[in-house]
Design a protein around this motif. Structure first.
Motif, PDB file in Angstrom:
ATOM      1  N   GLU A  81       0.817  -1.202   0.000  1.00 28.23           N
ATOM      2  CA  GLU A  81       0.000   0.000   0.000  1.00 28.23           C
ATOM      3  C   GLU A  81       0.853   1.255   0.000  1.00 28.23           C
ATOM      4  O   GLU A  81       1.866   1.329   0.693  1.00 28.23           O
ATOM      5  N   TYR A  82       0.390   2.216  -0.762  1.00 34.92           N
ATOM      6  CA  TYR A  82       1.105   3.484  -0.838  1.00 34.92           C
ATOM      7  C   TYR A  82       0.246   4.592  -0.256  1.00 34.92           C
ATOM      8  O   TYR A  82      -0.968   4.614  -0.432  1.00 34.92           O
ATOM      9  N   SER A  83       0.903   5.473   0.428  1.00 33.24           N
ATOM     10  CA  SER A  83       0.180   6.617   0.970  1.00 33.24           C
ATOM     11  C   SER A  83       1.126   7.805   1.065  1.00 33.24           C
ATOM     12  O   SER A  83       2.346   7.645   1.047  1.00 33.24           O
ATOM     13  N   LEU A  84       0.556   8.962   1.137  1.00 29.70           N
ATOM     14  CA  LEU A  84       1.369  10.168   1.219  1.00 29.70           C
ATOM     15  C   LEU A  84       2.008  10.306   2.593  1.00 29.70           C
ATOM     16  O   LEU A  84       1.434   9.944   3.604  1.00 29.70           O
ATOM     17  N   THR A  85       3.185  10.856   2.601  1.00 25.90           N
ATOM     18  CA  THR A  85       3.789  11.242   3.865  1.00 25.90           C
ATOM     19  C   THR A  85       3.290  12.656   4.161  1.00 25.90           C
ATOM     20  O   THR A  85       2.560  13.238   3.363  1.00 25.90           O
ATOM     21  N   ALA A  86       3.707  13.169   5.282  1.00 29.42           N
ATOM     22  CA  ALA A  86       3.318  14.539   5.613  1.00 29.42           C
ATOM     23  C   ALA A  86       3.839  15.492   4.547  1.00 29.42           C
ATOM     24  O   ALA A  86       3.131  16.389   4.084  1.00 29.42           O
ATOM     25  N   ASP A  87       5.056  15.247   4.147  1.00 25.96           N
ATOM     26  CA  ASP A  87       5.667  16.072   3.106  1.00 25.96           C
ATOM     27  C   ASP A  87       4.867  16.012   1.815  1.00 25.96           C
ATOM     28  O   ASP A  87       4.659  17.022   1.145  1.00 25.96           O
ATOM     29  N   GLY A  88       4.461  14.826   1.483  1.00 25.01           N
ATOM     30  CA  GLY A  88       3.679  14.650   0.274  1.00 25.01           C
ATOM     31  C   GLY A  88       2.380  15.432   0.357  1.00 25.01           C
ATOM     32  O   GLY A  88       1.947  16.051  -0.614  1.00 25.01           O
ATOM     33  N   GLY A  89       1.777  15.386   1.514  1.00 21.25           N
ATOM     34  CA  GLY A  89       0.539  16.126   1.718  1.00 21.25           C
ATOM     35  C   GLY A  89       0.750  17.619   1.572  1.00 21.25           C
ATOM     36  O   GLY A  89      -0.086  18.319   0.999  1.00 21.25           O
ATOM     37  N   GLU A  90       1.892  18.054   2.059  1.00 18.46           N
ATOM     38  CA  GLU A  90       2.189  19.482   1.944  1.00 18.46           C
ATOM     39  C   GLU A  90       2.424  19.875   0.493  1.00 18.46           C
ATOM     40  O   GLU A  90       2.029  20.959   0.063  1.00 18.46           O
ATOM     41  N   LEU A  91       3.066  18.980  -0.216  1.00 17.21           N
ATOM     42  CA  LEU A  91       3.281  19.250  -1.630  1.00 17.21           C
ATOM     43  C   LEU A  91       1.941  19.373  -2.333  1.00 17.21           C
ATOM     44  O   LEU A  91       1.702  20.287  -3.118  1.00 17.21           O
ATOM     45  N   LEU A  92       1.078  18.445  -2.008  1.00 14.24           N
ATOM     46  CA  LEU A  92      -0.256  18.468  -2.603  1.00 14.24           C
ATOM     47  C   LEU A  92      -0.930  19.804  -2.328  1.00 14.24           C
ATOM     48  O   LEU A  92      -1.521  20.419  -3.208  1.00 14.24           O
ATOM     49  N   ALA A  93      -0.821  20.227  -1.084  1.00 13.85           N
ATOM     50  CA  ALA A  93      -1.427  21.505  -0.709  1.00 13.85           C
ATOM     51  C   ALA A  93      -0.773  22.646  -1.477  1.00 13.85           C
ATOM     52  O   ALA A  93      -1.434  23.607  -1.877  1.00 13.85           O
ATOM     53  N   ALA A  94       0.528  22.498  -1.695  1.00 15.41           N
ATOM     54  CA  ALA A  94       1.271  23.566  -2.351  1.00 15.41           C
ATOM     55  C   ALA A  94       0.933  23.709  -3.825  1.00 15.41           C
ATOM     56  O   ALA A  94       1.076  24.782  -4.408  1.00 15.41           O
ATOM     57  N   ILE A  95       0.506  22.636  -4.422  1.00 16.30           N
ATOM     58  CA  ILE A  95       0.209  22.730  -5.853  1.00 16.30           C
ATOM     59  C   ILE A  95      -1.259  23.033  -6.118  1.00 16.30           C
ATOM     60  O   ILE A  95      -1.669  23.234  -7.242  1.00 16.30           O
ATOM     61  N   ARG A  96      -2.036  23.078  -5.054  1.00 16.43           N
ATOM     62  CA  ARG A  96      -3.461  23.361  -5.241  1.00 16.43           C
ATOM     63  C   ARG A  96      -3.716  24.703  -5.906  1.00 16.43           C
ATOM     64  O   ARG A  96      -4.565  24.792  -6.789  1.00 16.43           O
ATOM     65  N   PRO A  97      -3.002  25.741  -5.500  1.00 14.51           N
ATOM     66  CA  PRO A  97      -3.189  27.033  -6.172  1.00 14.51           C
ATOM     67  C   PRO A  97      -2.925  26.922  -7.672  1.00 14.51           C
ATOM     68  O   PRO A  97      -3.617  27.520  -8.486  1.00 14.51           O
ATOM     69  N   LEU A  98      -1.938  26.117  -7.978  1.00 10.62           N
ATOM     70  CA  LEU A  98      -1.591  25.905  -9.372  1.00 10.62           C
ATOM     71  C   LEU A  98      -2.737  25.230 -10.108  1.00 10.62           C
ATOM     72  O   LEU A  98      -3.111  25.615 -11.215  1.00 10.62           O
TER      73      LEU A  98
END
Lengths: 134, 134
Positions: A81-98
């Motif tokens: 199983e794959y899941s996001l790390t905290a960092d991954g989640g932050e990246l996701l949040a960071a690209i949302r504006p984009l």
DNA sequence: CGGGATCCTAGGGGATACTG
DNA sequence: CAGTATCCCCTAGGATCCCG
């Protein structure tokens, strides 16, 4: 110009560019962010069009970058199983504006196509790269 | 999962990915956003490492995407200036969170290296791709 | 000075077959 | 099921030359 904020240098971007440049990376980040934990084949179908090699490859990359976590269970049949790390989640949040910017530009409703459009048959084929079905 | 916001599909990203994937595109967007208007050779030195072909190429792409504006002056010697369009500025704003995220991750101060570090000798050579001078 | 045309290369990414 | 290994192709991007 640049009166709206301090001048931002791109040095930090150097490290990110090759991550976000990885065609499927953001897709994976996103799908993982939306679904929580997914298995290899779930990702395969969710991304639909990606080859196992590329998926594995990108998965490894993201893993090394510490953006996602891989958990393997020694069972029969094997389960991973794959899941996001905290960092991954932050990246996701960071690209949302984009994403929102892109959505506005292209006239997407952005929230209106979540369930069905995460699969892209002609994903990158917009310029002149027919997927094969063309 | 995704409790922090609605599920965001990546469809809109399809159109953006090939823009932001263009290794130098974001660099150009950013440098242009910071300096206002720049000429071809100013971009060349600012990006330092990019080949004229690639610069021209990327410039054309961004121009077609409506992200930057090209103004040519029929003078001797010829002068051409590039600047961001409104859209380009919005894109720049949209990627700032990404930059800040990247900056935090890599320990950059982000605002402390503006003047000098917009040139990257080993730009993409972090993984094992020496620029040539290595 | 700006940049088009051409050539060349590395490697990203798809397809398929095979394995643990 | 979850990959890995292989092959191949194609495109991005650097180098170089030359022209307006």
């Amino acid at each position: 110009m640049a009166e709206e904020s301090v001048q931002v240098c791109l040095c930090p971007l150097e490290g990110v560019i090759d991550t976000i440049s990885k065609k499927w990376a953001l897709l994976i980040i996103n799908i993982l962010g939306n679904h929580g934990r997914l298995r290899f084949n779930e990702l395969m179908s969710g991304l639909e069009g990606i080859s196992p090699k590329t998926l594995t490859d990108t998965l490894h990359l993201l893993q090394e970058e510490g953006l996602l976590r891989r958990e393997a269970f020694a069972e029969i049949p094997p389960r991973v199983e794959y899941s996001l790390t905290a960092d991954g989640g932050e990246l996701l949040a960071a690209i949302r504006p984009l994403i929102r910017w892109a959505a506005r530009r292209e006239g997407f409703s952005e929230t209106g196509c979540s369930p069905h459009c995460r699969r892209g048959p002609g994903h990158h084929g917009r310029k002149g790269k027919p997927v094969k079905s063309a």
